[in-house]
Design a protein around this motif. Structure first.
Motif, PDB file in Angstrom:
ATOM      1  N   GLN A   1      11.567 -52.983 -23.161  1.00 33.90           N
ATOM      2  CA  GLN A   1      12.444 -52.371 -22.157  1.00 33.90           C
ATOM      3  C   GLN A   1      13.832 -53.011 -22.126  1.00 33.90           C
ATOM      4  OE1 GLN A   1      10.324 -52.564 -18.426  1.00 33.90           O
ATOM      5  NE2 GLN A   1       8.534 -51.475 -19.217  1.00 33.90           N
ATOM      6  N   LYS A   2      14.022 -54.091 -22.886  1.00 29.77           N
ATOM      7  CA  LYS A   2      15.312 -54.798 -22.893  1.00 29.77           C
ATOM      8  C   LYS A   2      16.329 -54.164 -23.852  1.00 29.77           C
ATOM      9  CE  LYS A   2      13.610 -58.203 -20.328  1.00 29.77           C
ATOM     10  NZ  LYS A   2      13.373 -59.523 -20.903  1.00 29.77           N
ATOM     11  N   TYR A   3      15.885 -53.240 -24.695  1.00 37.89           N
ATOM     12  CA  TYR A   3      16.748 -52.750 -25.766  1.00 37.89           C
ATOM     13  C   TYR A   3      17.445 -51.452 -25.365  1.00 37.89           C
ATOM     14  CZ  TYR A   3      13.438 -55.914 -27.996  1.00 37.89           C
ATOM     15  OH  TYR A   3      12.635 -56.986 -28.283  1.00 37.89           O
ATOM     16  N   ASP A   4      18.600 -51.201 -25.975  1.00 44.07           N
ATOM     17  CA  ASP A   4      19.378 -49.978 -25.738  1.00 44.07           C
ATOM     18  C   ASP A   4      19.616 -49.282 -27.088  1.00 44.07           C
ATOM     19  OD1 ASP A   4      20.010 -50.380 -22.815  1.00 44.07           O
ATOM     20  OD2 ASP A   4      20.932 -52.192 -23.628  1.00 44.07           O
ATOM     21  N   PRO A   5      18.584 -48.693 -27.655  1.00 41.58           N
ATOM     22  CA  PRO A   5      18.726 -48.142 -29.006  1.00 41.58           C
ATOM     23  C   PRO A   5      19.469 -46.812 -29.049  1.00 41.58           C
ATOM     24  CG  PRO A   5      16.536 -47.669 -28.153  1.00 41.58           C
ATOM     25  CD  PRO A   5      17.223 -48.529 -27.127  1.00 41.58           C
ATOM     26  N   GLU A   6      20.061 -46.544 -30.188  1.00 41.19           N
ATOM     27  CA  GLU A   6      20.614 -45.212 -30.441  1.00 41.19           C
ATOM     28  C   GLU A   6      19.485 -44.253 -30.816  1.00 41.19           C
ATOM     29  OE1 GLU A   6      23.665 -43.012 -33.566  1.00 41.19           O
ATOM     30  OE2 GLU A   6      24.013 -45.100 -33.027  1.00 41.19           O
ATOM     31  N   VAL A   7      18.511 -44.781 -31.536  1.00 43.66           N
ATOM     32  CA  VAL A   7      17.323 -44.007 -31.906  1.00 43.66           C
ATOM     33  C   VAL A   7      16.091 -44.831 -31.581  1.00 43.66           C
ATOM     34  CG1 VAL A   7      16.045 -42.891 -33.780  1.00 43.66           C
ATOM     35  CG2 VAL A   7      18.549 -42.818 -33.777  1.00 43.66           C
ATOM     36  N   ALA A   8      15.141 -44.223 -30.910  1.00 45.34           N
ATOM     37  CA  ALA A   8      13.862 -44.876 -30.645  1.00 45.34           C
ATOM     38  C   ALA A   8      12.753 -44.037 -31.246  1.00 45.34           C
ATOM     39  CB  ALA A   8      13.636 -45.042 -29.142  1.00 45.34           C
ATOM     40  N   ILE A   9      11.795 -44.715 -31.852  1.00 45.23           N
ATOM     41  CA  ILE A   9      10.601 -44.055 -32.379  1.00 45.23           C
ATOM     42  C   ILE A   9       9.427 -44.450 -31.493  1.00 45.23           C
ATOM     43  CG2 ILE A   9       8.990 -43.909 -34.316  1.00 45.23           C
ATOM     44  CD1 ILE A   9      11.291 -44.577 -36.192  1.00 45.23           C
ATOM     45  N   VAL A  10       8.635 -43.458 -31.090  1.00 46.22           N
ATOM     46  CA  VAL A  10       7.351 -43.727 -30.439  1.00 46.22           C
ATOM     47  C   VAL A  10       6.271 -43.082 -31.292  1.00 46.22           C
ATOM     48  CG1 VAL A  10       5.898 -43.383 -28.424  1.00 46.22           C
ATOM     49  CG2 VAL A  10       8.314 -43.943 -28.123  1.00 46.22           C
ATOM     50  N   LEU A  11       5.484 -43.922 -31.945  1.00 40.31           N
ATOM     51  CA  LEU A  11       4.464 -43.453 -32.878  1.00 40.31           C
ATOM     52  C   LEU A  11       3.215 -42.957 -32.167  1.00 40.31           C
ATOM     53  CD1 LEU A  11       4.866 -46.521 -35.221  1.00 40.31           C
ATOM     54  CD2 LEU A  11       5.627 -44.198 -35.772  1.00 40.31           C
ATOM     55  N   ASN A  12       2.841 -43.640 -31.093  1.00 41.68           N
ATOM     56  CA  ASN A  12       1.612 -43.328 -30.366  1.00 41.68           C
ATOM     57  C   ASN A  12       1.627 -44.116 -29.068  1.00 41.68           C
ATOM     58  OD1 ASN A  12       0.811 -46.014 -31.503  1.00 41.68           O
ATOM     59  ND2 ASN A  12       0.512 -44.790 -33.338  1.00 41.68           N
ATOM     60  N   VAL A  13       0.836 -43.678 -28.113  1.00 45.75           N
ATOM     61  CA  VAL A  13       0.727 -44.366 -26.826  1.00 45.75           C
ATOM     62  C   VAL A  13      -0.748 -44.429 -26.464  1.00 45.75           C
ATOM     63  CG1 VAL A  13       1.418 -44.392 -24.402  1.00 45.75           C
ATOM     64  CG2 VAL A  13       2.973 -43.419 -26.112  1.00 45.75           C
ATOM     65  N   GLU A  14      -1.300 -45.644 -26.477  1.00 48.05           N
ATOM     66  CA  GLU A  14      -2.708 -45.845 -26.135  1.00 48.05           C
ATOM     67  C   GLU A  14      -2.845 -47.070 -25.241  1.00 48.05           C
ATOM     68  OE1 GLU A  14      -5.803 -45.541 -29.088  1.00 48.05           O
ATOM     69  OE2 GLU A  14      -4.410 -44.632 -30.525  1.00 48.05           O
ATOM     70  N   LEU A  15      -3.982 -47.188 -24.614  1.00 48.28           N
ATOM     71  CA  LEU A  15      -4.246 -48.348 -23.756  1.00 48.28           C
ATOM     72  C   LEU A  15      -4.599 -49.555 -24.618  1.00 48.28           C
ATOM     73  CD1 LEU A  15      -4.485 -49.464 -20.903  1.00 48.28           C
ATOM     74  CD2 LEU A  15      -6.870 -48.731 -20.879  1.00 48.28           C
TER      75      LEU A  15
ATOM     76  N   ALA B   1      -3.083 -52.413 -16.600  1.00 39.86           N
ATOM     77  CA  ALA B   1      -4.373 -52.121 -15.976  1.00 39.86           C
ATOM     78  C   ALA B   1      -4.811 -50.682 -16.185  1.00 39.86           C
ATOM     79  CB  ALA B   1      -4.303 -52.419 -14.482  1.00 39.86           C
ATOM     80  N   SER B   2      -3.897 -49.808 -16.614  1.00 38.66           N
ATOM     81  CA  SER B   2      -4.238 -48.394 -16.716  1.00 38.66           C
ATOM     82  C   SER B   2      -3.275 -47.684 -17.648  1.00 38.66           C
ATOM     83  CB  SER B   2      -4.172 -47.732 -15.336  1.00 38.66           C
ATOM     84  OG  SER B   2      -2.819 -47.712 -14.876  1.00 38.66           O
ATOM     85  N   MET B   3      -3.638 -46.455 -18.041  1.00 37.09           N
ATOM     86  CA  MET B   3      -2.735 -45.645 -18.847  1.00 37.09           C
ATOM     87  C   MET B   3      -1.473 -45.289 -18.077  1.00 37.09           C
ATOM     88  SD  MET B   3      -3.356 -45.183 -22.013  1.00 37.09           S
ATOM     89  CE  MET B   3      -2.087 -43.951 -22.244  1.00 37.09           C
ATOM     90  N   ASP B   4      -1.576 -45.123 -16.763  1.00 38.47           N
ATOM     91  CA  ASP B   4      -0.378 -44.827 -15.982  1.00 38.47           C
ATOM     92  C   ASP B   4       0.654 -45.945 -16.122  1.00 38.47           C
ATOM     93  OD1 ASP B   4      -0.957 -42.316 -15.039  1.00 38.47           O
ATOM     94  OD2 ASP B   4      -1.976 -43.036 -13.231  1.00 38.47           O
ATOM     95  N   GLU B   5       0.184 -47.194 -16.127  1.00 35.17           N
ATOM     96  CA  GLU B   5       1.106 -48.313 -16.316  1.00 35.17           C
ATOM     97  C   GLU B   5       1.726 -48.280 -17.713  1.00 35.17           C
ATOM     98  OE1 GLU B   5      -0.262 -52.172 -15.329  1.00 35.17           O
ATOM     99  OE2 GLU B   5      -0.910 -51.628 -13.300  1.00 35.17           O
ATOM    100  N   ILE B   6       0.915 -47.911 -18.708  1.00 29.05           N
ATOM    101  CA  ILE B   6       1.425 -47.790 -20.072  1.00 29.05           C
ATOM    102  C   ILE B   6       2.510 -46.717 -20.128  1.00 29.05           C
ATOM    103  CG2 ILE B   6       0.842 -47.052 -22.412  1.00 29.05           C
ATOM    104  CD1 ILE B   6      -0.334 -49.676 -22.133  1.00 29.05           C
TER     105      ILE B   6
END
Length: 464
Positions: free
Chosen positions: A174-188, A195-200
Motif C-alpha cells: 500500500q506504500k507504492y504509487d505505481p503507474e501500472v499495477a498487476i494483480v494476478l490473483n487474490v486469495e486468503l 482474518a478474512s477475505m474481506d480484509e484481503i
C-alpha cells in the motif's frame, strides 16, 4: 549526497540484510553509491554479493554492529522488537524505516510497475525485468528471488522504469504509487495478518487506489478473487483497467497454451490480432504470468510484438521449477510453492511436462499459521504426486501453535489417497529419496523454507 539517494538512505543499516526483499533494496542503494551496512543471521552467497558491492555485512545480531553515524535502520515485518540493533537505534535516535518505505523512496520520479497477487509475483516481476532489459530499456528492479540469467534479485538501471514485486503479506504494498499495477490473483493467505477475505479485498483495494491518476490496473479475468476485486474498483474514474486471461471478456485473451516439454507456446488475442510467443517454463500458470507481463508493458506504451519476443528470453527464477540437476536418470527440480494453489499448479505443470514419469515430492510446510488454516488443502494437493515425503513445519518468523504439526497435512493427504511418509529429520531425506527413486523419475523439493538445500544432497546420494 550521492545522486539518486534519498537523504535518509545515505548510510542505511539493514537488519536481516540477507533476506530476499531487504537485500534487493540494499543492492540498489549500493549501486547508487550509498554506504550500505547491515547484519544477517548467517553467512550466505547474498552476503558475499553485497560485500562485493561495497556493503559491510555482519553475521549475527549485536548492538555494536550499528554504526553511530547511520542515517536510518531498515527493517522488515519479520524483525522482532527485542532485536539488539533495533534497541540500539532507539538509544541513538536513529530513524527506523520499514522495507516498503525504503523501496517506495527508490521509485520516486520513475515509472513504476508494481506486481501484486497471492501467487506468481516473483515470476511475473522477473519476466518484466528480463523483457525490458532485453529491449534496451535498462530498468531498475527489485524481485523476491534471483533471476536464473543475471543471477540477482535487484539492480539499479539508468532507464526510467522501476519494476517491483509488491508484497501484500503485511500490507506494505500500500506504500507504492505505481503507474501500472498487476494483480494476478487474490486469495486468503498470511493468516497472522488477515482474518478474512474481506480484509484481503480491503487491502488490495487500497493498493489499487494508489495507482497514479491515469494509470492502469492489469488484472486477471479468470481468477475469482481478482474478478471480485475488479468489480469493487470498477468505479474509480481515474483508473484504466485491462483484464487478461482465457475468459471471452478479457481485453488480452489467452487463445491457446501449447506445452512443449519444459516450455510452453502461448497465443493471445490483443486488439483483435493474434500474437504467439514462447515461455521457457512449463505450466499454464506461468503462461498466464507472461501474458500479465505483456499487458503491463503494453500499458507503458511498449509495442506488443517487441515485448512478446523479449519475453521469450526469460529463463526462469531460482526456486521456481528450477532444475537442480540429474543423477542416475533422476531429475531433481526445486519449487518455492507453499500455498495449496501454488502447489497444485506446480504439480500439474510437472505432470504435463513429463506425463510418463513418476513424480516424487519432498514437501516442507511453511509457517504454523498457514498450516493451521490450509493444511487440509496442502495434503490434498500432494495427492497429485506418486509419492511424497513431508517434513516438519518450517517456522520462519512464527512461534509454534499448540497442536499444529505436519501431521495435519499427512492425514489429509492419506485421506485423499496419497502415498505419503513423514520424515522428521531433514538430514535423512536424501537417503530416503535415493531409496525410492528409479531412473526416469522426477523429484520435486517444495516449500518456502530451507528444503531447497536438499536438492544437491539428493543428487549426491543418487550419484553414489
Amino acid at each position: 549526497m550521492a545522486p539518486g539517494i534519498p537523504a535518509a538512505m545515505e548510510r542505511p543499516h539493514f537488519i536481516g540484510i540477507g533476506g530476499a526483499g531487504m537485500s534487493g533494496i540494499a543492492k540498489i542503494l549500493a549501486r547508487r553509491g550509498a554506504k550500505v551496512a547491515g547484519s544477517d543471521a548467517k553467512e550466505s552467497g547474498t552476503a558475499e554479493a553485497l560485500r562485493a558491492l561495497g556493503a559491510t555485512v555482519h553475521i549475527g545480531h549485536a548492538a555494536g554492529h550499528l554504526a553511530d553515524d547511520a542515517t536510518c535502520v531498515v527493517v522488515s515485518s519479520a524483525i522482532r522488537a527485542d532485536n539488539p540493533e533495533l534497541l540500539r537505534a532507539a538509544e541513538l535516535s536513529i530513524p527506523v524505516v520499514h522495507r516498503s518505505d525504503a523501496l517506495a523512496s527508490l521509485m520516486d520520479g520513475l515509472r513504476a510497475i508494481a506486481v501484486a497477487g497471492t501467487h506468481g509475483k516473483t515470476t511475473t516481476t522477473s519476466m518484466l525485468a528480463v523483457a525490458l532489459s532485453e529491449l534496451g530499456l535498462d530498468p531498475s528492479y527489485a524481485i523476491g528471488g534471483d533471476l536464473a540469467g543475471p543471477g540477482t534479485n535487484a539492480t539499479h538501471g539508468e532507464g526510467d522504469i522501476f519494476v517491483a514485486e509488491a508484497d501484500e503479506s503485511d500490507r506494505s504494498f500500500q506504500k507504492y504509487d505505481p503507474e501500472v499495477a498487476i494483480v494476478l490473483n487474490v486469495e486468503l493467505d498470511h493468516h497472522a495478518n488477515y482474518a478474512s477475505m474481506d480484509e484481503i479485498y480491503d487491502s488490495f483495494e487500497t493498493f489499487v487506489g494508489k495507482i497514479v491518476p491515469g494509470g492502469t490496473l492489469v488484472v486477471s479475468a479468470d481468477q475469482s478473487g481478482a474478478v471480485e476485486l475488479t468489480r469493487r474498483v470498477r468505479d474509480l474514474s481515474s483508473l484504466n483497467i485491462v483484464t487478461y486471461g482465457e475468459s471471452e471478456t478479457a481485453d488480452v485473451r489467452v487463445h491457446k497454451i501449447t506445452p512443449r516439454g519444459l516450455t510452453s507456446e502461448v497465443t493471445v488475442v490483443l486488439n483483435g490480432k493474434f500474437l504467439t510467443f514462447t515461455v521457457s517454463v512449463p505450466g499454464s500458470h506461468y503462461a498466464h504470468n507472461a501474458v500479465a507481463a505483456l499487458a503491463a508493458g503494453v500499458a507503458l506504451g511498449i509495442p506488443a510484438h517487441n515485448l512478446a519476443s523479449a519475453l521469450g528470453k526469460y529463463t526462469g527464477v531460482k526456486r521456481r521449477l528450477q532444475l537442480k540437476g540429474e543423477a542416475a536418470g533422476v531429475q531433481v527440480i526445486d519449487s518455492y510453492a507453499h500455498h495449496p494453489t501454488e502447489m497444485t499448479a506446480d504439480l500439474e505443470a510437472m505432470r504435463g511436462a513429463a506425463s510418463d514419469s513418476r513424480l516424487l515430492v519432498v514437501f516442507q510446510p511453511h509457517l504454523f499459521s498457514r498450516t493451521q488454516e490450509l493444511g487440509t488443502e496442502m495434503g490434498q494437493a500432494l495427492a497429485l504426486a506418486d509419492a511424497s515425503v513431508v517434513l516438519d513445519i518450517y517456522p520462519a518468523r512464527e512461534d509454534p501453535i499448540p497442536g499444529v504439526t505436519s501431521t495435519l497435512i499427512i492425514d489429509a493427504a492419506k485421506a485423499a489417497g496419497a502415498d505419503v511418509t513423514a520424515v522428521h529429520d531433514k538430514a535423512a531425506v536424501p537417503e530416503v529419496i535415493a531409496g525410492m527413486a528409479k531412473p526416469g523419475d522426477l523429484v520435486l523439493t517444495m516449500g518456502a523454507g530451507d528444503v531447497t538445500d536438499l536438492g544437491p544432497q539428493i543428487l549426491d546420494h543418487l550419484s553414489s
